[in-house]
Design an enzyme around this catalytic site. Structure first.
Site, PDB file in Angstrom:
ATOM      1  CG  HIS A 207      50.351   5.252  88.169  1.00  0.00           C
ATOM      2  ND1 HIS A 207      49.051   4.963  87.901  1.00  0.00           N
ATOM      3  CD2 HIS A 207      51.065   4.205  87.687  1.00  0.00           C
ATOM      4  CE1 HIS A 207      48.969   3.787  87.300  1.00  0.00           C
ATOM      5  NE2 HIS A 207      50.168   3.312  87.147  1.00  0.00           N
TER       6      HIS A 207
HETATM    7  C1  UD1 Z   1      54.883   0.531  87.638  1.00  0.00           C
HETATM    8  C2  UD1 Z   1      54.598  -0.117  86.297  1.00  0.00           C
HETATM    9  C3  UD1 Z   1      53.219   0.335  85.808  1.00  0.00           C
HETATM   10  C4  UD1 Z   1      52.151   0.091  86.853  1.00  0.00           C
HETATM   11  C5  UD1 Z   1      52.561   0.700  88.182  1.00  0.00           C
HETATM   12  C6  UD1 Z   1      51.575   0.323  89.250  1.00  0.00           C
HETATM   13  C7  UD1 Z   1      56.524  -0.549  84.838  1.00  0.00           C
HETATM   14  C8  UD1 Z   1      57.291  -0.082  83.668  1.00  0.00           C
HETATM   15  N1  UD1 Z   1      55.563   0.269  85.287  1.00  0.00           N
HETATM   16  O1  UD1 Z   1      54.938   1.945  87.437  1.00  0.00           O
HETATM   17  O2  UD1 Z   1      52.884  -0.397  84.644  1.00  0.00           O
HETATM   18  O3  UD1 Z   1      50.957   0.673  86.415  1.00  0.00           O
HETATM   19  O4  UD1 Z   1      53.857   0.209  88.555  1.00  0.00           O
HETATM   20  O5  UD1 Z   1      51.576   1.224  90.307  1.00  0.00           O
HETATM   21  O6  UD1 Z   1      56.777  -1.616  85.346  1.00  0.00           O
HETATM   22  N2  UD1 Z   1      58.847   4.637  93.801  1.00  0.00           N
HETATM   23  C9  UD1 Z   1      58.878   4.861  95.163  1.00  0.00           C
HETATM   24  N3  UD1 Z   1      58.572   3.801  95.984  1.00  0.00           N
HETATM   25  C10 UD1 Z   1      58.263   2.576  95.536  1.00  0.00           C
HETATM   26  C11 UD1 Z   1      58.241   2.356  94.153  1.00  0.00           C
HETATM   27  C12 UD1 Z   1      58.542   3.397  93.300  1.00  0.00           C
HETATM   28  O7  UD1 Z   1      59.165   5.959  95.616  1.00  0.00           O
HETATM   29  O8  UD1 Z   1      57.987   1.695  96.359  1.00  0.00           O
HETATM   30  C13 UD1 Z   1      59.162   5.768  92.896  1.00  0.00           C
HETATM   31  C14 UD1 Z   1      60.598   5.760  92.428  1.00  0.00           C
HETATM   32  O9  UD1 Z   1      61.014   7.091  92.337  1.00  0.00           O
HETATM   33  C15 UD1 Z   1      60.500   5.169  91.047  1.00  0.00           C
HETATM   34  C16 UD1 Z   1      59.132   5.635  90.577  1.00  0.00           C
HETATM   35  O10 UD1 Z   1      58.333   5.667  91.739  1.00  0.00           O
HETATM   36  O11 UD1 Z   1      61.538   5.581  90.201  1.00  0.00           O
HETATM   37  C17 UD1 Z   1      58.507   4.731  89.540  1.00  0.00           C
HETATM   38  O12 UD1 Z   1      58.442   3.389  90.020  1.00  0.00           O
HETATM   39  P1  UD1 Z   1      58.421   2.152  88.974  1.00  0.00           P
HETATM   40  O13 UD1 Z   1      58.190   0.900  89.705  1.00  0.00           O
HETATM   41  O14 UD1 Z   1      59.612   2.237  88.098  1.00  0.00           O
HETATM   42  O15 UD1 Z   1      57.199   2.494  88.053  1.00  0.00           O
HETATM   43  P2  UD1 Z   1      55.707   2.869  88.428  1.00  0.00           P
HETATM   44  O16 UD1 Z   1      55.462   4.251  87.942  1.00  0.00           O
HETATM   45  O17 UD1 Z   1      55.414   2.564  89.841  1.00  0.00           O
HETATM   46  N1  UDP Z   2      45.185   1.098  94.532  1.00  0.00           N
HETATM   47  C1  UDP Z   2      45.306   1.022  95.922  1.00  0.00           C
HETATM   48  N2  UDP Z   2      45.699   2.135  96.597  1.00  0.00           N
HETATM   49  C2  UDP Z   2      45.967   3.318  95.975  1.00  0.00           C
HETATM   50  C3  UDP Z   2      45.834   3.392  94.571  1.00  0.00           C
HETATM   51  C4  UDP Z   2      45.460   2.246  93.873  1.00  0.00           C
HETATM   52  O1  UDP Z   2      45.056  -0.020  96.512  1.00  0.00           O
HETATM   53  O2  UDP Z   2      46.326   4.295  96.671  1.00  0.00           O
HETATM   54  C5  UDP Z   2      44.774  -0.106  93.803  1.00  0.00           C
HETATM   55  C6  UDP Z   2      43.602   0.083  92.884  1.00  0.00           C
HETATM   56  O3  UDP Z   2      42.388  -0.085  93.580  1.00  0.00           O
HETATM   57  C7  UDP Z   2      43.834  -0.995  91.837  1.00  0.00           C
HETATM   58  C8  UDP Z   2      45.327  -1.059  91.749  1.00  0.00           C
HETATM   59  O4  UDP Z   2      45.830  -0.465  92.938  1.00  0.00           O
HETATM   60  O5  UDP Z   2      43.351  -2.237  92.268  1.00  0.00           O
HETATM   61  C9  UDP Z   2      45.764  -0.292  90.552  1.00  0.00           C
HETATM   62  O6  UDP Z   2      47.128  -0.091  90.599  1.00  0.00           O
HETATM   63  P1  UDP Z   2      47.847   1.059  89.795  1.00  0.00           P
HETATM   64  O7  UDP Z   2      46.887   2.129  89.454  1.00  0.00           O
HETATM   65  O8  UDP Z   2      49.038   1.407  90.584  1.00  0.00           O
HETATM   66  O9  UDP Z   2      48.359   0.287  88.495  1.00  0.00           O
HETATM   67  P2  UDP Z   2      47.694  -0.106  87.092  1.00  0.00           P
HETATM   68  O10 UDP Z   2      46.433  -0.827  87.342  1.00  0.00           O
HETATM   69  O11 UDP Z   2      47.518   1.152  86.326  1.00  0.00           O
HETATM   70  O12 UDP Z   2      48.759  -0.948  86.482  1.00  0.00           O
END
Ligand code: UD1
Ligand code: UDP
Length: 365
Positions: A207
């Site tokens: 992701h």
């Molecule tokens: C964010 C965090 C990242 C973290 C991740 C955990 C930042 C900069 N990044 O990344 O550090 O590892 O969360 O999962 O804060 N979207 C949906 N539904 C949702 C949320 C997001 O469809 O509920 C889609 C949207 O198109 C959005 C994209 O995902 O633009 C990215 O979401 P965003 O929260 O900006 O960043 P993450 O990649 O989720």
């Molecule tokens: N996780 C979850 N469901 C999923 C994918 C991840 O519960 O489908 C959990 C995972 O076990 C971990 C956390 O989400 O505890 C990690 O989140 P993510 O990878 O989104 O973010 P990061 O840790 O890279 O910031």
């Protein structure tokens, strides 16, 4: 009564906050006000965690949603400030390195409200990662820095952060792994639901912006994973960001013939999938550590990691996602030749990081 405001917004923060909220719930003299920025809003990225992990409903839901960094962080800053002005907490508690973390920390410090940062001191040393900017800035405006590892403490020292602000407490994700790991064994039926055999599949998650938003890199990663998925079931709960990019690059259908995409799963199902995986391939921060907690070898598809101790021990191998063949070979090598690896006790604390954090917050107030 100590009044703290906790800011959360993204999936991993719900998990981290769950462990601390649980301890707050059984501690005298502290009251938590929970603010959800709305950074993650899909049910399977947000609501499921509140339900499963029994996190109290947020006192404020800001509903900010997705957007560019400036838009998202700016809107959060504005809204969090209003909540802080109204509630006047003694501390603001932020987690990790997302835009919600930075917005919470900035809003608080400008109002002279002390900031406590859980998961302080992690560094990738890659300033092109949005998370690295969020962490560095948050650490430098925090008053109490809860570091999960000695490496994190050293990073903070190197940046001149004074010793009296730093507490080495261990990792709240390890607390969560112990508490919810046992619950997952009892409650999750995900292996039966997906028809998987223990140690008969690979689990993947992808992701991170640097991997998804660069089409060449995205293609390389999935070419590598498809090559492995031809030989062994490969399960990948698909983050919406990655789904969108795969669709945009017209890859989703083709990759789906080999890699089994599922919707993002709740934490208990994820933990069970991790425990029974033969190998994990990921670019997630949290998943790298969970692989270690459950003694599953991990391949991390990145140039660098914040959790360097796992690379040094051999539990995690960094594979820069620039060559599909290298990705496939690295995973296949781990699959066919599992190694006996050292498993030091206490690397991420003793499962009581949340208790330590709360006791330090009470002491500092
Ligand atoms: C964010 C965090 C990242 C973290 C991740 C955990 C930042 C900069 N990044 O990344 O550090 O590892 O969360 O999962 O804060 N979207 C949906 N539904 C949702 C949320 C997001 O469809 O509920 C889609 C949207 O198109 C959005 C994209 O995902 O633009 C990215 O979401 P965003 O929260 O900006 O960043 P993450 O990649 O989720
Ligand atoms: N996780 C979850 N469901 C999923 C994918 C991840 O519960 O489908 C959990 C995972 O076990 C971990 C956390 O989400 O505890 C990690 O989140 P993510 O990878 O989104 O973010 P990061 O840790 O890279 O910031």
């Amino acid at each position: 009564m100590l009044r703290i405001i906790t800011i959360v917004g993204a999936r991993p923060q719900f998990i981290k906050a769950a462990t601390i909220s649980r301890i707050i719930g059984i501690t005298q003299g502290i009251k938590e006000i929970l603010v959800h920025t709305g950074q993650h809003y899909d049910d399977n990225l947000s609501r499921v965690f509140f339900e499963e992990l029994e996190i109290p409903q947020p006192d404020y839901h800001l509903g900010i949603g997705s957007g560019t960094h400036g838009f998202q962080t700016g809107r959060m800053l504005e809204e969090i400030e209003q909540v802080l002005l109204k509630e006047k907490p003694q501390w603001v508690l932020v987690y990790g390195d997302t835009n919600s973390t930075l917005a919470g920390a900035l809003a608080a410090v400008k109002l002279h409200i002390p900031v406590a940062h859980v998961e302080a001191g992690l560094r990738s040393l890659n300033r092109r990662m949005p998370e690295e900017i969020n962490r560095v800035l948050t650490d430098h405006v925090s008053d109490l820095l809860f570091a999960p590892t000695p490496t994190a403490v050293n990073n903070l020292h190197r940046e001149g952060i004074t010793e009296n602000k730093i507490r080495l407490v261990g990792d709240v994700m390890y607390d969560a792994a112990l508490y919810y790991g046992a619950k997952a064994d009892k409650e999750s039926r995900i292996l039966e639901q997906l028809g998987l055999e223990s140690k008969g599949y690979i689990l993947g998650t992808i992701h991170r912006a640097e991997n998804t938003d660069n089409p060449a890199r995205l293609r390389t990663i999935f070419e590598g994973l498809v090559s492995v998925a031809r030989d062994i079931p490969f399960i990948l709960p698909l983050h919406p960001r990655t789904r969108t990019m795969l669709q945009q690059e017209d890859m989703l259908e083709e990759v789906s013939r080999f890699v089994r995409f599922i919707e993002p799963v709740g934490y208990l199902d994820m933990v069970l999938l991790e425990k029974h995986a033969r190998v994990i391939a990921t670019d997630s921060g949290g998943v790298q550590k969970e692989a270690f907690f459950y003694r599953v070898p991990c391949i991390t598809l990145r140039e660098e990691t914040e959790w360097v101790e796992l690379v040094n021990l051999g539990w995690n191998q960094l594979v820069p996602p620039v060559n599909a063949q290298l990705i496939a070979e690295s995973i296949k090598t781990v699959l066919i030749s599992p190694r006996e690896l050292p498993y030091p006790v206490g690397l991420y604390g003793d499962g009581k990081a949340a208790e330590l954090i709360i006791s330090e917050l009470l002491k500092a107030s």
